[in-house]
Write a protein that holds these residues in place. Structure first.
Motif, PDB file in Angstrom:
ATOM      1  N   ALA A   1      41.195  22.829  29.051  1.00  0.00           N
ATOM      2  CA  ALA A   1      41.790  23.350  30.290  1.00  0.00           C
ATOM      3  C   ALA A   1      41.151  24.698  30.593  1.00  0.00           C
ATOM      4  O   ALA A   1      40.972  25.525  29.688  1.00  0.00           O
ATOM      5  CB  ALA A   1      43.295  23.505  30.125  1.00  0.00           C
ATOM      6  N   SER A   2      40.807  24.920  31.860  1.00  0.00           N
ATOM      7  CA  SER A   2      40.152  26.172  32.258  1.00  0.00           C
ATOM      8  C   SER A   2      40.727  26.675  33.566  1.00  0.00           C
ATOM      9  O   SER A   2      41.161  25.889  34.422  1.00  0.00           O
ATOM     10  CB  SER A   2      38.653  25.953  32.452  1.00  0.00           C
ATOM     11  OG  SER A   2      38.059  25.450  31.287  1.00  0.00           O
ATOM     12  N   ILE A   3      40.683  27.975  33.705  1.00  0.00           N
ATOM     13  CA  ILE A   3      41.102  28.597  34.958  1.00  0.00           C
ATOM     14  C   ILE A   3      40.245  29.833  35.184  1.00  0.00           C
ATOM     15  O   ILE A   3      39.848  30.504  34.230  1.00  0.00           O
ATOM     16  CB  ILE A   3      42.619  28.948  34.924  1.00  0.00           C
ATOM     17  CG1 ILE A   3      43.129  29.293  36.309  1.00  0.00           C
ATOM     18  CG2 ILE A   3      42.899  30.047  33.926  1.00  0.00           C
ATOM     19  CD1 ILE A   3      44.639  29.324  36.399  1.00  0.00           C
ATOM     20  N   GLU A   4      39.933  30.088  36.438  1.00  0.00           N
ATOM     21  CA  GLU A   4      39.156  31.262  36.804  1.00  0.00           C
ATOM     22  C   GLU A   4      39.887  31.970  37.928  1.00  0.00           C
ATOM     23  O   GLU A   4      40.347  31.331  38.880  1.00  0.00           O
ATOM     24  CB  GLU A   4      37.754  30.850  37.253  1.00  0.00           C
ATOM     25  CG  GLU A   4      36.856  32.015  37.561  1.00  0.00           C
ATOM     26  CD  GLU A   4      35.432  31.586  37.884  1.00  0.00           C
ATOM     27  OE1 GLU A   4      34.761  32.331  38.612  1.00  0.00           O
ATOM     28  OE2 GLU A   4      34.991  30.512  37.419  1.00  0.00           O
ATOM     29  N   PHE A   5      40.005  33.297  37.803  1.00  0.00           N
ATOM     30  CA  PHE A   5      40.685  34.066  38.839  1.00  0.00           C
ATOM     31  C   PHE A   5      40.190  35.510  38.810  1.00  0.00           C
ATOM     32  O   PHE A   5      39.610  35.959  37.826  1.00  0.00           O
ATOM     33  CB  PHE A   5      42.211  34.017  38.653  1.00  0.00           C
ATOM     34  CG  PHE A   5      42.695  34.638  37.374  1.00  0.00           C
ATOM     35  CD1 PHE A   5      43.174  35.941  37.357  1.00  0.00           C
ATOM     36  CD2 PHE A   5      42.662  33.932  36.180  1.00  0.00           C
ATOM     37  CE1 PHE A   5      43.621  36.522  36.173  1.00  0.00           C
ATOM     38  CE2 PHE A   5      43.108  34.501  35.003  1.00  0.00           C
ATOM     39  CZ  PHE A   5      43.584  35.802  34.985  1.00  0.00           C
ATOM     40  N   SER A   6      40.427  36.198  39.911  1.00  0.00           N
ATOM     41  CA  SER A   6      40.046  37.609  40.003  1.00  0.00           C
ATOM     42  C   SER A   6      41.297  38.471  39.995  1.00  0.00           C
ATOM     43  O   SER A   6      42.298  38.135  40.643  1.00  0.00           O
ATOM     44  CB  SER A   6      39.263  37.882  41.286  1.00  0.00           C
ATOM     45  OG  SER A   6      38.023  37.225  41.234  1.00  0.00           O
TER      46      SER A   6
END
Length: 133
Positions: free
Chosen positions: A7-12
């Motif tokens: 599971a992966s997530i990318e955010f700023s």
């Protein structure tokens, strides 16, 4: 084979890009809790992000993507999305089959319950009745 998925997530947040990923042992989660956890919370815990922080709130609105499935999880991964309901259903069905298989072999000399659906149906019904009492 163990059921696992990445599971992966990318955010700023505050001008920085954060990429978080974790390899999730779905079997262990199901055995421990009987259901799959909130993946955002799991990823936050893996990255030591406080679930009461603004950073978590920013992370929580981003979509989690999934990849590299193993075991039963393979059937539940479509593109980069994971069908949690399908996995839980398959996992529970598989768990019951693991209990019923040896019983079918011992009492009916049946190696594969899929080949004898009437015996499987009777054993599943008895199993479910036993769980409800």
């Amino acid at each position: 084979m163990k059921s696992r998925v990445e599971a992966s997530i990318e955010f700023s947040f505050k001008g920085e890009t954060h990429k978080i990923s974790a390899r999730i042992d779905l079997d262990a989660m199901m055995e421990k809790q009987g259901t799959l956890p909130d993946i955002h919370r799991l990823l936050a815990a893996e990255s030591r992000i406080d679930t009461y922080s603004y950073m978590y709130e920013v992370m929580e609105v981003q979509e989690v993507t999934f990849a590299d499935a193993e075991g039963l999880a393979v059937e539940c991964l479509v593109g980069d999305q994971f069908d949690f309901e399908k996995f839980e259903s398959l996992w529970k069905e598989n768990s019951v089959a693991m209990v019923l298989g040896p019983i079918a072999k011992k009492h009916f000399d049946v190696d594969d319950l899929e080949q004898r659906p009437e015996i499987k149906a009777a054993l599943v019904e008895a199993f479910n009745a036993g769980k409800s009492t």
